[in-house]
Design a protein around this motif. Structure first.
Motif, PDB file in Angstrom:
ATOM      1  N   GLY A  27      19.142  21.322 -26.957  1.00 56.89           N
ATOM      2  CA  GLY A  27      18.797  19.550 -27.367  1.00 56.89           C
ATOM      3  C   GLY A  27      17.352  19.802 -26.677  1.00 56.89           C
ATOM      4  O   GLY A  27      16.950  21.232 -25.576  1.00 56.89           O
ATOM      5  N   VAL A  28      16.169  18.979 -26.264  1.00 63.61           N
ATOM      6  CA  VAL A  28      15.095  19.396 -25.318  1.00 63.61           C
ATOM      7  C   VAL A  28      15.262  20.069 -24.443  1.00 63.61           C
ATOM      8  O   VAL A  28      14.684  20.711 -23.463  1.00 63.61           O
ATOM      9  N   ASP A  29      16.015  19.061 -23.163  1.00 68.01           N
ATOM     10  CA  ASP A  29      15.929  20.049 -21.704  1.00 68.01           C
ATOM     11  C   ASP A  29      16.900  20.825 -21.837  1.00 68.01           C
ATOM     12  O   ASP A  29      16.046  21.851 -20.856  1.00 68.01           O
ATOM     13  N   SER A  30      17.349  21.556 -22.746  1.00 68.86           N
ATOM     14  CA  SER A  30      18.278  23.043 -22.017  1.00 68.86           C
ATOM     15  C   SER A  30      17.421  24.061 -22.990  1.00 68.86           C
ATOM     16  O   SER A  30      17.453  25.024 -22.395  1.00 68.86           O
ATOM     17  N   MET A  31      16.231  23.642 -23.492  1.00 66.22           N
ATOM     18  CA  MET A  31      15.614  24.633 -24.516  1.00 66.22           C
ATOM     19  C   MET A  31      14.378  24.650 -23.894  1.00 66.22           C
ATOM     20  O   MET A  31      13.962  26.064 -23.365  1.00 66.22           O
ATOM     21  N   VAL A  32      13.968  23.770 -22.991  1.00 69.57           N
ATOM     22  CA  VAL A  32      12.622  23.780 -21.963  1.00 69.57           C
ATOM     23  C   VAL A  32      13.288  24.262 -20.954  1.00 69.57           C
ATOM     24  O   VAL A  32      11.997  25.525 -21.056  1.00 69.57           O
ATOM     25  N   LEU A  33      13.907  24.369 -21.147  1.00 68.37           N
ATOM     26  CA  LEU A  33      14.401  25.648 -19.546  1.00 68.37           C
ATOM     27  C   LEU A  33      14.253  26.833 -19.640  1.00 68.37           C
ATOM     28  O   LEU A  33      14.046  27.508 -19.428  1.00 68.37           O
ATOM     29  N   LEU A  34      15.162  27.223 -20.678  1.00 69.43           N
ATOM     30  CA  LEU A  34      15.051  28.543 -21.283  1.00 69.43           C
ATOM     31  C   LEU A  34      14.051  29.037 -21.716  1.00 69.43           C
ATOM     32  O   LEU A  34      13.313  30.134 -21.210  1.00 69.43           O
ATOM     33  N   GLU A  35      13.056  27.985 -22.244  1.00 70.90           N
ATOM     34  CA  GLU A  35      11.498  28.912 -22.698  1.00 70.90           C
ATOM     35  C   GLU A  35      10.846  28.742 -21.398  1.00 70.90           C
ATOM     36  O   GLU A  35       9.918  30.062 -20.711  1.00 70.90           O
ATOM     37  N   TYR A 174       5.779  18.702 -22.957  1.00 68.56           N
ATOM     38  CA  TYR A 174       6.431  20.114 -22.678  1.00 68.56           C
ATOM     39  C   TYR A 174       6.633  20.792 -23.828  1.00 68.56           C
ATOM     40  O   TYR A 174       6.357  21.617 -24.285  1.00 68.56           O
ATOM     41  N   ALA A 175       7.720  20.356 -25.151  1.00 64.65           N
ATOM     42  CA  ALA A 175       8.116  20.712 -26.042  1.00 64.65           C
ATOM     43  C   ALA A 175       7.169  20.676 -27.296  1.00 64.65           C
ATOM     44  O   ALA A 175       6.969  21.835 -27.718  1.00 64.65           O
ATOM     45  N   LEU A 176       6.470  19.565 -27.712  1.00 63.18           N
ATOM     46  CA  LEU A 176       4.952  19.564 -28.083  1.00 63.18           C
ATOM     47  C   LEU A 176       4.379  20.524 -28.532  1.00 63.18           C
ATOM     48  O   LEU A 176       3.374  21.263 -28.939  1.00 63.18           O
ATOM     49  N   ILE A 177       3.545  20.742 -26.605  1.00 62.57           N
ATOM     50  CA  ILE A 177       2.587  21.491 -26.258  1.00 62.57           C
ATOM     51  C   ILE A 177       3.169  22.819 -26.647  1.00 62.57           C
ATOM     52  O   ILE A 177       2.072  23.317 -27.382  1.00 62.57           O
ATOM     53  N   HIS A 178       4.325  23.256 -26.529  1.00 61.10           N
ATOM     54  CA  HIS A 178       4.518  24.852 -26.339  1.00 61.10           C
ATOM     55  C   HIS A 178       5.066  25.167 -27.741  1.00 61.10           C
ATOM     56  O   HIS A 178       5.374  26.470 -27.925  1.00 61.10           O
ATOM     57  N   GLN A 179       5.365  24.535 -28.435  1.00 65.80           N
ATOM     58  CA  GLN A 179       6.447  23.832 -29.803  1.00 65.80           C
ATOM     59  C   GLN A 179       7.191  25.131 -29.906  1.00 65.80           C
ATOM     60  O   GLN A 179       7.297  25.715 -30.070  1.00 65.80           O
ATOM     61  N   ILE A 180       7.778  24.337 -28.802  1.00 69.10           N
ATOM     62  CA  ILE A 180       9.480  24.656 -28.632  1.00 69.10           C
ATOM     63  C   ILE A 180      10.358  24.018 -29.151  1.00 69.10           C
ATOM     64  O   ILE A 180      10.329  23.132 -29.234  1.00 69.10           O
ATOM     65  N   PRO A 181      11.351  25.137 -29.978  1.00 66.13           N
ATOM     66  CA  PRO A 181      12.038  24.039 -31.371  1.00 66.13           C
ATOM     67  C   PRO A 181      13.540  23.449 -29.827  1.00 66.13           C
ATOM     68  O   PRO A 181      13.711  23.748 -29.340  1.00 66.13           O
ATOM     69  N   TYR A 182      13.551  22.305 -30.820  1.00 72.70           N
ATOM     70  CA  TYR A 182      14.554  21.888 -30.344  1.00 72.70           C
ATOM     71  C   TYR A 182      15.677  21.147 -31.176  1.00 72.70           C
ATOM     72  O   TYR A 182      15.580  20.641 -32.876  1.00 72.70           O
ATOM     73  N   GLN A 183      16.703  20.354 -31.091  1.00 73.03           N
ATOM     74  CA  GLN A 183      17.630  19.791 -31.829  1.00 73.03           C
ATOM     75  C   GLN A 183      17.865  18.197 -31.399  1.00 73.03           C
ATOM     76  O   GLN A 183      18.374  18.542 -30.022  1.00 73.03           O
ATOM     77  N   GLU A 184      17.435  17.042 -32.393  1.00 75.64           N
ATOM     78  CA  GLU A 184      18.085  15.844 -31.183  1.00 75.64           C
ATOM     79  C   GLU A 184      19.566  15.872 -31.661  1.00 75.64           C
ATOM     80  O   GLU A 184      20.395  16.226 -33.260  1.00 75.64           O
ATOM     81  N   ASP A 185      20.218  15.790 -30.335  1.00 77.47           N
ATOM     82  CA  ASP A 185      21.666  15.221 -30.905  1.00 77.47           C
ATOM     83  C   ASP A 185      22.070  13.641 -31.363  1.00 77.47           C
ATOM     84  O   ASP A 185      21.773  12.910 -30.481  1.00 77.47           O
ATOM     85  N   MET A 186      22.592  13.258 -32.050  1.00 74.84           N
ATOM     86  CA  MET A 186      22.080  11.988 -32.984  1.00 74.84           C
ATOM     87  C   MET A 186      23.663  11.177 -32.553  1.00 74.84           C
ATOM     88  O   MET A 186      23.458  10.001 -32.318  1.00 74.84           O
ATOM     89  N   SER A 187      24.307  11.512 -32.200  1.00 74.58           N
ATOM     90  CA  SER A 187      25.257  10.654 -31.060  1.00 74.58           C
ATOM     91  C   SER A 187      24.815   9.942 -30.429  1.00 74.58           C
ATOM     92  O   SER A 187      25.466   8.870 -29.631  1.00 74.58           O
ATOM     93  N   ASN A 188      23.387  10.527 -29.301  1.00 77.93           N
ATOM     94  CA  ASN A 188      23.255   9.731 -28.270  1.00 77.93           C
ATOM     95  C   ASN A 188      22.360   8.106 -28.651  1.00 77.93           C
ATOM     96  O   ASN A 188      21.704   7.707 -27.882  1.00 77.93           O
ATOM     97  N   GLN A 189      22.444   8.105 -30.086  1.00 79.69           N
ATOM     98  CA  GLN A 189      21.698   6.964 -30.666  1.00 79.69           C
ATOM     99  C   GLN A 189      23.597   5.935 -31.189  1.00 79.69           C
ATOM    100  O   GLN A 189      22.629   5.132 -30.628  1.00 79.69           O
TER     101      GLN A 189
END
Length: 450
Positions: A27-35, A174-189
């Motif tokens: 997800g976006v949070d963990s991928m930004v953490l990794l970056e 941050y993910a948009l500016i730094h072009q960090i890939p991530y996946q949206e969890d559709m179950s969150n909808q």
């Protein structure tokens, strides 16, 4: 993000020499953490971290998430472990809790394998808001309402949350500016899940009232956690001084406990309950507190896994329930014996002059019958007045559990002449002093010292 380095400097001593394990879902949070950790490692080469990814097999997007995390780590030469929860696809009941247990089990295993002292997760400010409101709605302890802590013990090290003060919107930016890939969890909808209902329907209303709602919750949780730390210190001091460890549980004195402020009492009770390994629910703890302050002098509450809470007048206990009832026993004593008479593994009587509770009988009293108490037992309290053993025990504040273990002594006429360890009853006939025979009763402690 600069927040990661700031967090490490504040909460992790010697962080540049530590080893970290990042839990990355995709997800976006963990991928930004990794970056953030990857960029920080470029700046500080000694910084050591690895990644663990859990594939829960709950959603069709899970394969894509795993592939994305693998590719990201491979390109950057980051160590990665992937664990699969194969049972996930067939789960229908309690899925979230089972998945959580599997996830934390694998985090602990990977932590030990990689010799990492810190597990890093990407919970953010919005997660904190959701958690606090859900705890308030369902009912919780002060510790629960205080929300997630930035750092807490985990396995043989710690679990840390560098993003707890960061809004999710900032992570997207941050993910948009730094072009960090991530996946949206559709179950969150899906509004099928409680957390999603809070996220989609309830929290937006609070943010309409105050756009800085996340910040206010952050200030609220920080205040509660600071106060909780103080209260826990006081509770642990009290427990160290007043809680008595038993072979199968713990005991403490009611009056000493009730002298503490009510708020501290409840925290003490929660901390005592933790000794059972998290078995007790908030309701269990609440029921125990109600029992303690009630006017009932004796009572028991059944707790999970065979544990029970007992109130015995001024003594309070949490103990493991005995598996078997005490069997009815009856011992016949024909006359004076040179060796001790064994009543139980912890109790003896003898005709020797030794320390212990003593009674006197006459030769006419033999044979004696020493037996467990019966419900209808009565004895001569004073001249022409009988009383039931049960009523006498209640008046003397003898606990229900101890009543069941009482030894009753009958003489040859089947008259109760003593309750071993407590009293010798009124004599039904006058006897010469020279005819008196001494009997000494010793309990567990006295037997061990002989």
């Amino acid at each position: 993000m600069k927040e990661v380095e700031t967090f490490l400097m504040k909460f992790v001593p010697n962080w540049k020499q530590e080893s970290f394990l990042l839990a990355v879902s995709g997800g976006v949070d963990s991928m930004v953490l990794l970056e953030s950790f990857f960029l920080l490692q470029k700046k500080i080469e000694a910084l050591n971290f690895s990644v663990v990814h859990i594939h829960h097999h709950l959603r069709k997007e899970s394969d894509e998430e795993e592939e994305m995390v693998r590719e990201y780590c491979m390109i950057r030469n980051i160590s990665l472990e992937v664990h699969h929860w194969q049972q996930g696809a067939s789960q229908t009941v309690g899925v979230e809790e089972k998945a959580r247990k599997f996830r934390y089990q694998k985090l602990e295993e990977s932590m030990k394998k990689n010799k990492a002292r810190y597990v890093v997760v990407a919970h953010h400010a919005d997660d904190q808001v959701e958690t606090v409101l859900m705890k308030l709605t369902r009912g919780s302890t002060l510790e629960g309402i205080a929300g997630m802590k930035p750092i807490r013990p985990f396995s043989e090290g710690y679990l840390i949350r560098p993003f707890l003060t960061v809004d999710k919107e900032e992570l997207y930016e941050y993910a948009l500016i730094h072009q960090i890939p991530y996946q949206e969890d559709m179950s969150n909808q899906s509004l099928e899940y409680t957390r999603n209902r809070f996220r989609k329907e309830i929290i937006p209303l609070f943010k309409q009232e105050n756009p800085k709602f996340n910040q206010k919750i952050q200030e609220f949780t920080q205040t509660l956690q600071e106060q909780q730390e103080l209260i826990l210190t006081l509770a642990h001091q009290w427990i160290a001084q007043e809680l008595v460890e038993l072979s199968g549980g713990w005991s403490w004195e009611k009056e000493i406990y009730l002298k503490q402020p009510v708020g501290l009492q409840k925290v003490i009770l929660v901390e005592i309950s933790k000794k059972l390994g998290g078995l007790l629910s908030t309701k269990n703890v609440s029921d125990i507190q109600k029992a303690i302050v009630s006017d009932t002098s004796q009572m028991s509450l059944n707790l999970p896994k065979g544990w029970i809470f007992q109130k015995r007048y001024d003594q309070l206990l949490i103990i493991k329930e005995e598996e078997k009832d005490i069997p009815y026993q009856e011992i016949r004593v024909e006359g004076i014996q040179s060796e001790d008479i064994v009543l139980s593994k912890d109790e003896r009587i003898s005709f020797k002059t030794e320390q212990g509770w003593e009674m006197f009988v006459s030769s006419e009293d033999f044979p004696l019958t020493i037996r467990r108490r019966k419900p209808d037992d009565q004895f001569l309290l004073k001249e022409n007045q009988h009383q039931s053993v049960r009523r006498w025990c209640i008046n003397q504040k003898i606990s229900r559990e101890l009543r069941e273990k009482l030894w009753i002594v009958e003489n040859s006429s089947k008259e109760i002449i003593a309750i071993l360890g407590f009293r010798q009853t009124q004599s039904l006939s006058k006897r010469e002093e020279t005819d008196r025979i001494r009997i000494v009763y010793r309990n567990k402690e006295e037997v061990l010292t002989c």
